[in-house]
Design an enzyme around this catalytic site. Structure first.
Site, PDB file in Angstrom:
ATOM      1  N   HIS A  41       0.828  -1.209   0.000  1.00 11.14           N
ATOM      2  CA  HIS A  41       0.000   0.000   0.000  1.00 11.14           C
ATOM      3  C   HIS A  41       0.863   1.259   0.000  1.00 11.14           C
ATOM      4  CE1 HIS A  41      -2.773   2.798   2.412  1.00 11.14           C
ATOM      5  NE2 HIS A  41      -3.370   2.625   1.245  1.00 11.14           N
ATOM      6  N   GLU A  68       0.582  -0.317  -4.722  1.00  6.89           N
ATOM      7  CA  GLU A  68      -0.578   0.578  -4.885  1.00  6.89           C
ATOM      8  C   GLU A  68      -0.076   2.006  -4.780  1.00  6.89           C
ATOM      9  OE1 GLU A  68      -4.146   2.854  -3.043  1.00  6.89           O
ATOM     10  OE2 GLU A  68      -2.066   2.673  -2.395  1.00  6.89           O
ATOM     11  N   ASP A  70      -1.371   6.543  -5.400  1.00  4.30           N
ATOM     12  CA  ASP A  70      -2.440   7.542  -5.467  1.00  4.30           C
ATOM     13  C   ASP A  70      -2.007   8.618  -6.459  1.00  4.30           C
ATOM     14  OD1 ASP A  70      -4.110   6.673  -2.983  1.00  4.30           O
ATOM     15  OD2 ASP A  70      -2.055   6.815  -2.246  1.00  4.30           O
ATOM     16  N   HIS A  83      -0.724  10.933  -1.713  1.00  2.00           N
ATOM     17  CA  HIS A  83      -2.014  10.522  -1.151  1.00  2.00           C
ATOM     18  C   HIS A  83      -2.912  11.685  -0.763  1.00  2.00           C
ATOM     19  CE1 HIS A  83      -4.838   9.381   2.047  1.00  2.00           C
ATOM     20  NE2 HIS A  83      -5.005   8.301   1.305  1.00  2.00           N
ATOM     21  N   GLU A 151      -4.586   4.167  -7.987  1.00  2.00           N
ATOM     22  CA  GLU A 151      -5.790   4.843  -7.491  1.00  2.00           C
ATOM     23  C   GLU A 151      -5.862   6.266  -8.030  1.00  2.00           C
ATOM     24  OE1 GLU A 151      -6.524   5.032  -3.228  1.00  2.00           O
ATOM     25  OE2 GLU A 151      -8.069   6.546  -3.553  1.00  2.00           O
TER      26      GLU A 151
END
Ligand code: G3P
Ligand code: CA
Length: 290
Positions: A41, A68, A70, A83, A151
């Protein structure tokens, strides 16, 4: 049979032959038979500053393929990996630009953001780490032979970010059949954003972040292959309700659980049959699943 495996298996009868088709995650080259895939993450963010190149390098060094991130956009239109909507928590922006509160990503140019230290807040050994552009990030993920859950963060702040992100992914070679098959998932908390990605490039594996009511899941199945949920919101009944649906590619829908940072929770969600576990501590999850 493990519940997730049972649910992620499509049986088609072709002239008496039974054909077993794995779900999208297995199709995406998951390194497992029944265990969930482990996704680092924001990179291996317990061990290196989140969403930096160091964090994905750390995941790679620890042996984890899936990361992952952002994605947001600067004032002058550059896609960057961060993020929070503000740069304040994870960079030294308050020191460099004290008059620019609340230090929103969208209010700074790419050149201004490139000056920021995105590593010192985490620890002195990461001093000088930068907020990567998405282009830089994709280059490093490719170099590391990693796989990405991308994301789209705060899309309401960035009109058109879906098309722009897909263009960059295409330019970087990430929308060819091999990447679509095995290396890329695009997710968002915004259903509109996930739907836009699906409409623009239907071949992409997509995920909605959240836990929609079971009665509404069929609507999500039109454009999302996965429902990726906060682990605290998941139950056996909920995961089963997702699994009985088929996503836009005709495969049973899957669930990735986030953000799972301890062994007990990892074992719990694995027992629910999730296909993926998103974690800051991939080594802890791996140990728990063993
Ligand atoms: O990938 C799931 C997770 O990243 C969603 O929450 O706030 O960490 O982006 P957040
Ligand atoms: Ca995220």
């Amino acid at each position: 049979m493990h519940a997730r495996v049972a649910a992620a298996t499509t049986v088609a009868l072709l002239g008496g032959t039974v054909l077993i088709l794995p779900g999208p995650h297995a199709r995406a080259g998951a390194v497992r038979s029944t265990d969930p895939v482990i996704v680092s993450h924001r990179g291996a963010s317990a061990y290196a500053p989140e969403n930096t190149l160091a964090a994905i390098d750390k995941a790679a060094a620890m042996g984890f393929l899936w990361v992952e991130n952002d994605v947001q956009r600067t004032k002058d239109g550059e896609l960057v990996v961060l993020h929070d909507a503000s740069l304040a928590r994870t960079t030294d922006v308050e020191q460099l630009y004290p008059q620019r509160a609340p230090w929103k990503v969208k209010d700074f140019t790419a050149a201004e953001i490139a000056r920021l230290d995105a590593g010192s807040w985490f620890g002195p050994r990461y001093a000088g780490a930068r907020v990567p552009t998405l282009k830089q990030y994709m280059s490093r993920v490719s170099h590391n032979h990693q796989k990405l859950v991308l994301e789209i963060k705060n899309p309401q702040l960035y009109p058109g970010i879906e098309q722009q992100t897909l263009k960059l992914l295409s330019n970087e070679g990430w929308l060819d059949p091999a990447h679509l098959k095995s290396r890329l998932i695009v997710q968002s908390f915004s259903a509109d954003s996930v739907r836009a990605v699906h409409d623009l490039r239907p071949g992409i594996t997509t995920a909605f972040l959240g836990t929609p009511p079971i009665a509404q899941l069929p609507q999500y199945a039109r454009f999302a292959d996965q429902i990726n949920s906060d682990h605290t919101s998941l139950s056996s009944d909920y995961v089963s309700a997702v699994h009985v649906l088929h996503g836009p590619h005709g495969r049973p829908m899957e669930v990735f659980a986030w953000t799972v940072n301890d062994a007990t929770t990892a074992r719990r969600v694995a027992g629910l049959g999730v296909a993926g576990i998103i974690t800051n501590v991939p080594d802890v999850v791996q140990g728990a699943l063993r």
